[in-house]
Motif scaffolding. Structure first.
Motif, PDB file in Angstrom:
ATOM      1  N   UNK A 338      24.379  30.158  44.900  1.00  0.00           N
ATOM      2  CA  UNK A 338      24.451  31.264  45.849  1.00  0.00           C
ATOM      3  C   UNK A 338      23.812  30.856  47.170  1.00  0.00           C
ATOM      4  N   UNK A 339      24.523  31.129  48.241  1.00  0.00           N
ATOM      5  CA  UNK A 339      24.080  30.817  49.596  1.00  0.00           C
ATOM      6  C   UNK A 339      23.803  32.144  50.292  1.00  0.00           C
ATOM      7  N   UNK A 340      22.718  32.225  51.021  1.00  0.00           N
ATOM      8  CA  UNK A 340      22.304  33.490  51.632  1.00  0.00           C
ATOM      9  C   UNK A 340      22.399  33.417  53.149  1.00  0.00           C
ATOM     10  N   UNK A 341      23.111  34.386  53.733  1.00  0.00           N
ATOM     11  CA  UNK A 341      23.238  34.484  55.188  1.00  0.00           C
ATOM     12  C   UNK A 341      22.570  35.775  55.642  1.00  0.00           C
ATOM     13  N   UNK A 342      21.540  35.689  56.501  1.00  0.00           N
ATOM     14  CA  UNK A 342      20.792  36.894  56.869  1.00  0.00           C
ATOM     15  C   UNK A 342      21.592  37.846  57.746  1.00  0.00           C
ATOM     16  N   UNK A 343      21.252  39.137  57.629  1.00  0.00           N
ATOM     17  CA  UNK A 343      21.860  40.203  58.422  1.00  0.00           C
ATOM     18  C   UNK A 343      20.764  40.759  59.325  1.00  0.00           C
ATOM     19  N   UNK A 356      26.701  34.412  49.228  1.00  0.00           N
ATOM     20  CA  UNK A 356      28.040  33.853  49.251  1.00  0.00           C
ATOM     21  C   UNK A 356      28.159  32.749  48.201  1.00  0.00           C
ATOM     22  N   UNK A 357      29.334  32.592  47.647  1.00  0.00           N
ATOM     23  CA  UNK A 357      29.569  31.559  46.646  1.00  0.00           C
ATOM     24  C   UNK A 357      29.689  30.199  47.314  1.00  0.00           C
ATOM     25  N   UNK A 358      28.982  29.219  46.795  1.00  0.00           N
ATOM     26  CA  UNK A 358      29.076  27.852  47.273  1.00  0.00           C
ATOM     27  C   UNK A 358      29.080  26.902  46.076  1.00  0.00           C
ATOM     28  N   UNK A 553      25.921  35.817  61.239  1.00  0.00           N
ATOM     29  CA  UNK A 553      26.706  34.685  61.702  1.00  0.00           C
ATOM     30  C   UNK A 553      25.782  33.567  62.144  1.00  0.00           C
ATOM     31  N   UNK A 554      26.354  32.459  62.603  1.00  0.00           N
ATOM     32  CA  UNK A 554      25.539  31.304  62.989  1.00  0.00           C
ATOM     33  C   UNK A 554      24.658  31.600  64.195  1.00  0.00           C
ATOM     34  N   UNK A 555      25.023  32.608  64.994  1.00  0.00           N
ATOM     35  CA  UNK A 555      24.158  33.000  66.104  1.00  0.00           C
ATOM     36  C   UNK A 555      22.858  33.629  65.644  1.00  0.00           C
ATOM     37  N   UNK A 558      22.247  29.909  60.246  1.00  0.00           N
ATOM     38  CA  UNK A 558      23.304  29.234  59.497  1.00  0.00           C
ATOM     39  C   UNK A 558      23.157  29.441  57.998  1.00  0.00           C
ATOM     40  N   UNK A 559      22.104  30.164  57.604  1.00  0.00           N
ATOM     41  CA  UNK A 559      21.924  30.477  56.198  1.00  0.00           C
ATOM     42  C   UNK A 559      21.324  29.326  55.409  1.00  0.00           C
ATOM     43  N   UNK A 560      21.036  29.603  54.134  1.00  0.00           N
ATOM     44  CA  UNK A 560      20.432  28.611  53.259  1.00  0.00           C
ATOM     45  C   UNK A 560      20.656  29.026  51.816  1.00  0.00           C
ATOM     46  N   UNK A 561      20.319  28.124  50.899  1.00  0.00           N
ATOM     47  CA  UNK A 561      20.415  28.481  49.492  1.00  0.00           C
ATOM     48  C   UNK A 561      19.547  29.699  49.202  1.00  0.00           C
ATOM     49  N   UNK A 562      20.028  30.573  48.336  1.00  0.00           N
ATOM     50  CA  UNK A 562      19.278  31.783  48.013  1.00  0.00           C
ATOM     51  C   UNK A 562      17.888  31.443  47.493  1.00  0.00           C
TER      52      UNK A 562
END
Length: 570
Positions: A338-343, A356-358, A553-555, A558-562
């Motif tokens: 699982x990959x985590x992208x912050x909101x 997200x699935x990775x 988003x990348x702005x 770029x997210x990281x592993x959960x």
């Protein structure tokens, strides 16, 4: 019956009567060895348009109007099944057209003919049984047509056009010659058409588009993949010729007069173009995957354009495409993570993360092979993936809670396949039921496509999910064939604005206008908005200034592993 008694032995008579009873609903004709009719039932008279006629077999075809299936060629005497039966030759199945001179409409006849012989081999006559197959065949034709064609536009449906591409690719590969072009035509912002003019008028627009695409000179086949996507197979000698036709179609769609549907702006399309030639055998899914990437490039370039996609000259690796064997290998080897992208909130704090699935491959950066999720869904593995992802997320959240750490809101995607499949949904809900303490921190994201096409089904499933404490977000909002009125049927807590409306809104006035209308809609429905795919900090700030509630988003990151996410202490 008296005529039968006179010409047959008792055993032969019993066998013949048994045959008559077996075919009581068919037309039946019995003849003696000279070809004279000794029995003809009412069904046969109705189908043939005549009662018994005393004549030789040489004239049967003319008298009864018996033609081959081309409708023009009369049966020759030696071809006639009943005449062949007089020579001892059985015809177990035949088809013919009956066009009687009585003026009755022609009918398709199916039947069988057999000689009637005594135990000693003596021929005592022949028998033909037949029935009217006209309505049956017409019904089959309609069923087959509906199974292969789109209900609204009349072009081939997704399954059928894929089969066409498969067959043509195989022929090119086996012969080593020829080739053909393939276009993926994605109508830009077609959801707006539906919202402005209504579903019925939008369906009329789709029919106009289908006719325009079907009747182009170089188009061999046309199919509709989904609400706003068409696939075209072209007679083209190379990629350049395919690209020229793609550009021509973009212009033709822009010129299409839609004022009759109360749609007064131009219709634009983003088109991916490729050419399938001899050499490497590419599956249809590989072709469509390459075209999808080209369409995305066309949209990023400003829409209303075509982009070529060159198929590789060597077999693609699992990183470039994904077959069912690749998906099974990844699942069996437990390489998913699982990959985590912050909101982000306007305050600079995180609302939470979208997981997200990775696929993890050793020291390489986690990534998802192209077509992994569509392939998993197509072969019914996406339900297993949904359950596995939720279980891992809940396990991680439980660990954070036991360590005395407070995790913020976690967003997780749930596929339309799982929502529609009762067994998969119950397995997924069972994971929530065993982790109710943390369920209230979960936001379940479902796609606009499934929710809008199946509002009743989606609403029922989402109510079950919310009863367990989760919140619900509608993902990809503004991207597809949606109806704002249906939003009221769904139990929602967030709207996620599709990235195609976010990427270029600073340069594209239409995107900006659409975003502003979505913001107004969100406020009216009291639904916070999350904008995804904000690729730089300038875009992030502009979205907040416009009135968007949350951004990812990348702005933002770029997210990281959960497992690497920094927990939030209470």
């Amino acid at each position: 019956m008296q005529a039968l008694r006179e010409t047959m032995s008792r055993d032969m008579l019993l066998e013949t009567v048994s045959l008559l009873l077996d075919n009581i609903n068919d037309g039946v004709v019995l003849i003696n060895p000279t070809g004279h009719v000794i029995y003809q039932n009412a069904n046969a008279e109705k189908l043939l348009g005549h009662g018994p006629v005393i004549t030789s077999p040489d004239h049967w075809a003319e008298i009864f109007g018996v033609y081959h299936l081309d409708g023009r060629t009369l049966y020759q005497p030696d071809e006639f099944p009943l005449a062949k039966a007089l020579k001892g030759i059985e015809t177990p199945a035949y088809e013919m057209l009956i066009r009687p001179d009585s003026g009755q409409p022609g009918r398709l006849i199916r039947g069988r003919a057999k000689p009637l012989t005594e135990a000693n081999g003596q021929l005592v006559g022949a028998m033909a049984c037949f029935h009217d197959a006209t309505e049956h065949d017409e019904l089959l034709r309609r069923v087959r047509y509906r199974s292969e064609h789109d209900r609204i536009t009349g072009v081939q449906n997704g399954v059928s056009i894929r089969g066409t591409i498969d067959a043509m690719s195989l022929e090119v590969h086996e012969t080593g010659t020829g080739g053909f072009g393939v276009l993926l035509v994605n109508l830009d912002r077609f959801g707006i058409v539906n919202n402005v003019v209504g579903r019925d008028a939008a369906d009329g627009v789709l029919r106009r588009i289908g006719r325009l695409l079907q009747h182009r000179e170089h188009v061999l086949a046309t199919g509709r993949l989904c609400a706003d996507e068409f696939v075209l197979v072209l007679a083209a000698e190379n990629l350049d010729a395919t690209q020229r036709e793609a550009d021509s179609i973009v212009q033709a769609l822009r010129r299409l007069d839609l004022t009759a549907a109360r749609f007064t702006t131009h219709l634009t399309a983003s088109v991916g173009a490729t050419w399938v030639g001899p050499g490497v055998m590419h599956s249809t899914e590989e072709v469509l995957a390459a075209l999808t990437t080209a369409v995305e490039d066309a949209k990023r370039g400003g829409r209303n354009r075509s982009v070529p996609a060159t198929l590789p000259h060597a077999p693609q690796s699992p990183d470039e495409t994904c077959r069912i064997s690749d998906v099974l290998g990844i699942l069996n080897e437990d390489r998913l993570c699982l990959f985590a992208e912050p909101i982000l909130q306007p305050s600079g704090e995180y609302l939470g993360y979208e997981v997200l699935t990775r696929v993890c491959n050793g020291d390489e950066k986690p990534r998802l092979p192209r077509q992994f999720l569509p392939t998993a869904e197509r072969f019914g593995l996406i339900g297993q993936l949904d359950v596995r992802n939720l279980a891992r997320l809940m396990q991680w959240m439980g660990t954070q809670r036991l360590d005395g750490l407070d995790m913020k809101r976690m967003h997780i995607n749930l596929s339309g396949y799982t929502l529609a499949n009762e067994a998969c949904l119950q397995d997924w809900l069972a994971v929530l039921l065993t982790n109710l303490d943390d369920a209230r921190y979960i936001t379940v994201e479902i796609t606009e496509t499934f929710a809008m096409k199946n509002p009743v089904e989606a609403s029922a499933a989402l109510h079950q999910i919310r009863q367990l404490g989760c919140q619900v977000a509608l993902d990809d909002f503004g991207s597809g064939y949606c109806s704002f009125s249906r939003l009221k049927q769904l139990p929602l807590d967030y709207l996620k604005v599709d990235g195609s409306l976010v990427r270029n809104f600073l340069e594209d006035n239409q995107d900006r206008a659409i975003l502003q209308s979505i913001i107004q809609l969100g406020r009216a429905l009291k639904l916070p908005l999350i904008a995804e795919h904000a690729h730089n900090k300038i875009l992030v700030k502009a979205l907040f200034d416009l009135g968007i509630d949350y951004v990812q988003g990348h702005g933002v990151s770029q997210g990281q592993l959960l497992t690497a996410c920094a927990p939030v202490t209470p």
